[in-house]
Design a protein around this motif. Structure first.
Motif: not given
Lengths: 258, 354
Positions: A48, A53, A56-58
Motif C-alpha cells: 500500500r 494508499m 489513507v488510514l488515520p
C-alpha cells in the motif's frame, strides 16, 4: 508502459506502531513480483505504500523513499491522486461499486476523472473487459449491476476497472484469497497475460501461487508479535523456492514455519 | 386417517436417540384463545366485574396460563417457555398496534364528514366558528411552502455536516460538532420557535411570515438529517472509498460519486422522516407564522396559516362546525405525511443495494 520501482529504507507506521522497518528492494518492469510471509509481517503495508494508499488510514505515515522510474513518490509536490492513477490497485475482496452497472464500473475511474467522450469510453470498456478475460461472459449484460456477478467475475471486473485507467503498475493485495480454485486459476492466467503490459506486484498467502505466477519473490517476516516486520530475502522466485539463502525463508517455503 | 399410499412413520418401541418430541396440534393456540375468551365472557356476566377492558385482560391471562400448562404437560418445559415468550411478544405487538388503529379510526370516522371538494378549495375568509363551510386551501399552501423552504435549507446543510463528520472530521472539532448536534436533537420545538420569534421576527424586525416558520423548522430538521445521514454514510464499506482512491479519483469526487450514491436510499428515508416530523409541528409555527384566515401565498411577507395551526385554532372553538373542520384537517395532514412516507419507501426500495 511499465515502470521500475525502487524502495529505499522504507519504514511504515500506524500511529506509534512501527509496522514494517527498513525495506529495500527493486521491482523490475514487466515482471511479476510476489510478496509472501506470515500474517502481520507487513507485506500488505509495503504494497500500500507503493501507491500512497497507506496514508489513507488515520495516523498512518511512511519514512524512506519509493522511486518510480527515479522519482520519489513521497517527494515534495507529489500528488497522491496522480500517483494512484499511475499505480493501480486490486483489493483482497472484490469491491465493485454497488450503484453502478458493469459498464459504469469499468469506466468509473475515467468518468470520475472527467472523461466524457462516449466513443473512447465504449472502446475502453471492451478493451479492459477483454484484458481482464471477462468480455465474453458479460458482453450481453453490460448494463446489469456489477454486484450481480459471481465472486470471481467481480474480481476480474475490479481488475478491468483498474486497467481501464491505463496505469503503469498494478498492485494486487491477495486478489484470490476470497475465490475458489477455478476463479483463482482464471486470475492467475490473467496475471501472466497482463505481465506483458504492466509491472505487477502481488501479495499472496498461497506459496504455490507465488511460485506459479511470479518472477521475483520477497519474503517478509517478523520476530514476534509487536515487532516490526522486515524483508528477510528478495530474489528470483526459482531461487527462493529451491535454494534460499536464509534459513528462515527455507523453513517458511517448505512449511516448517508457522 | 392414514391411506394405503402414505404409510405411517414406523416408531418401534422407544426412540433410542431421543430425537422425537410430542407437539401440540397446530390448532391448539386458536382453540385455547377461543376458550379463554368464552371463559372471560362467562366471568364477566356471572361475577360483578363491570369493565370491558377486563374481558380482554382476563382472556389474555387465561390464554397465557392455559397455553403454558398444556404445553408443559405435552411438550415439556423448554417448549412451554418458548410458547410463553412467543405469546408475550405477540401481546406486546398487539398493544403497540392499539393506539395507531385507534387514532386512525377516530380521525377517519370524524374527519371524513367534511372531506369534500369545497374543503380543499376554500379558505376561512369571512367564516366564523358558528358558520358551516370554510376550508383548508390557505393552510395547505402554508404548510407546503414552509416545509419545502425548510427542507431546501436544512437538507443540503445537514447532509454537508454529516459528510464532514464521517469523511473529514477528526479529533476535537468533529467531537464538538457532534455534541452540539446531539444537544440540538433534544431541543424542544417551542424553543426553536421562540428563538426565531425573538431573533428574526422581533429583533431583526422581519415580522411574521411563512419564511420565519421555515427557519424554525430548519432548526428542528437539521439534527435529524445530520444524524440519519451520518449513520447511513458510516454504513458504506471503507473498501468502496479505497477502490475510488486507488483509481486515482480525488477524495471529494469519490464521496460525491461513490459514497453518497451508495448511501442515498437511507439518506432519503431519513430526510423524509424529518420532513414528516416537522410538517406536524405546531408550537414553532404558531410563534413565527402567527396564522391567518386568508390566503397568503407569499411566504416571505405577512402571516400565513398551516395545517397544524389550523387544527389548533379550529379545535379550540366550542362549535361543532369548527371541530368538524379540525378533524377533517387532521385527516388531511395524516394523509399527506403518509404519502410522503410512502414515496420515501418506494424510492428507497428502488435504489436498494443490489
Amino acid at each position: 508502459m511499465a515502470t521500475r520501482i525502487d524502495v529505499n529504507g522504507l519504514t511504515a507506521y500506524y500511529g506509534k506502531f512501527k509496522a514494517v522497518a527498513d525495506v529495500n528492494l527493486t521491482i523490475e518492469p514487466k515482471n511479476v513480483t510476489a510478496f509472501i510471509g506470515p500474517s502481520g509481517c507487513g507485506k500488505s503495508t509495503v504494497l500500500r505504500t507503493l501507491n500512497r494508499m497507506h496514508e489513507v488510514l488515520p495516523n498512518a505515515r511512511v519514512e524512506g523513499e519509493v522511486l518510480l522510474d527515479g522519482e520519489d513518490l513521497y517527494g515534495p509536490g507529489m500528488d497522491p491522486v496522480n500517483v494512484r492513477r499511475t499505480v493501480g490497485m486490486v483489493f483482497q475482496r472484490p469491491n465493485p461499486f454497488p450503484t453502478m452497472s458493469i459498464r459504469e464500473n469499468v469506466i468509473a475511474g475515467l468518468k470520475l476523472n472527467g472523461v466524457r467522450n462516449k466513443a473512447l469510453l465504449d472502446e475502453r470498456v471492451e478493451e479492459s473487459l477483454r484484458g481482464a478475460n471477462l468480455w465474453e461472459e458479460v458482453k450481453d449484460r453490460l448494463n446489469r449491476p456489477g454486484a450481480g456477478l459471481s465472486g470471481g467475475q467481480q474480481q476480474r471486473l475490479c481488475i478491468a476497472r483498474a486497467i481501464a485507467v491505463e496505469p503503469q503498475v498494478l498492485l494486487m493485495d491477495e486478489p484470490c484469497s476470497a475465490l475458489d480454485p477455478i476463479s483463482t486459476l482464471a486470475i492467475e492466467d490473467l496475471i501472466t497475460k497482463l505481465k506483458s503490459s504492466f509491472t505487477i506486484v502481488i501479495v499472496t498467502h498461497n506459496m504455490q501461487q507465488a511460485s506459479r505466477v511470479s518472477d521475483s519473490t520477497a519474503f517478509f517476516s517478523l520476530e514476534k508479535t509487536g515487532d516490526p516486520g522486515r524483508l528477510v530475502e528478495f530474489d528470483k522466485t526459482s531461487k527462493i523456492f529451491s535454494n534460499p539463502t536464509e534459513k528462515r525463508t527455507e523453513d517458511y517455503v517448505s512449511g516448517r514455519f508457522g | 386417517m392414514s391411506t394405503a399410499t402414505a404409510p405411517e412413520p414406523v416408531v418401534t418401541g422407544e426412540d433410542r436417540l431421543n430425537l422425537r418430541g410430542q407437539t401440540l396440534p397446530r390448532w391448539t393456540p386458536l382453540a385455547v384463545a377461543a376458550g379463554s375468551v368464552v371463559l372471560a365472557l362467562l366471568i364477566y356476566f356471572v361475577t360483578p366485574v363491570d369493565s370491558e377492558i377486563q374481558i380482554v385482560l382476563m382472556a389474555a391471562i387465561l390464554f397465557l396460563i392455559a397455553m403454558s400448562a398444556a404445553s408443559t404437560v405435552v411438550e415439556g418445559a423448554r417448549r412451554a417457555r418458548d410458547r410463553f415468550a412467543t405469546t408475550l411478544v405477540y401481546t406486546a405487538f398487539l398493544l403497540a398496534l392499539i393506539p395507531l388503529v385507534a387514532v386512525l379510526v377516530s380521525v377517519i370516522s370524524k374527519g371524513a364528514k367534511r372531506l369534500d371538494l369545497d374543503f380543499f378549495t376554500h379558505s376561512m375568509n369571512n367564516i366564523g366558528a358558528r358558520d358551516a363551510g370554510g376550508g383548508i386551501y390557505h393552510a395547505i399552501i402554508g404548510t407546503v411552502e414552509q416545509v419545502v423552504i425548510a427542507s431546501a435549507i436544512a437538507v443540503p446543510f445537514g447532509l454537508l455536516v454529516a459528510i464532514y463528520l464521517v469523511e473529514y472530521g477528526q479529533g476535537r472539532i468533529s467531537r464538538v460538532i457532534s455534541f452540539f448536534v446531539d444537544v440540538l436533537t433534544g431541543l424542544p420545538s417551542i424553543i426553536a420557535g421562540l428563538f426565531v420569534l425573538s431573533f428574526w421576527v422581533l429583533a431583526l424586525g422581519f415580522g411574521f411570515s411563512g419564511f420565519a416558520g421555515a427557519l424554525a423548522l430548519v432548526v428542528l430538521m437539521i439534527p435529524t438529517v445530520v444524524r440519519s445521514s451520518e449513520e447511513m454514510l458510516k454504513l458504506v464499506p471503507n473498501e468502496l472509498r479505497e477502490a475510488g482512491y486507488a483509481l486515482g479519483v480525488a477524495k471529494w469526487r469519490t464521496i460525491l460519486k461513490v459514497v453518497v450514491p451508495t448511501a442515498l436510499p437511507g439518506i432519503v428515508t431519513g430526510v423524509m422522516l424529518a420532513v414528516a416530523r416537522v410538517s406536524g409541528e405546531t408550537a414553532p409555527v404558531l410563534l413565527t407564522v402567527f396564522g391567518t384566515n386568508l390566503i397568503n401565498s407569499n411566504p416571505f411577507s405577512g402571516e400565513q396559516s398551516s395545517l397544524p395551526l389550523y387544527i389548533y385554532s379550529q379545535a379550540g372553538q366550542p362549535q361543532q362546525f369548527a371541530i368538524d373542520r379540525a378533524w377533517a384537517a387532521a385527516l388531511v395532514l395524516i394523509i399527506i405525511i403518509m404519502l410522503l412516507n410512502l414515496i420515501a419507501r418506494l424510492f428507497a426500495g428502488r435504489n436498494r443495494l443490489k
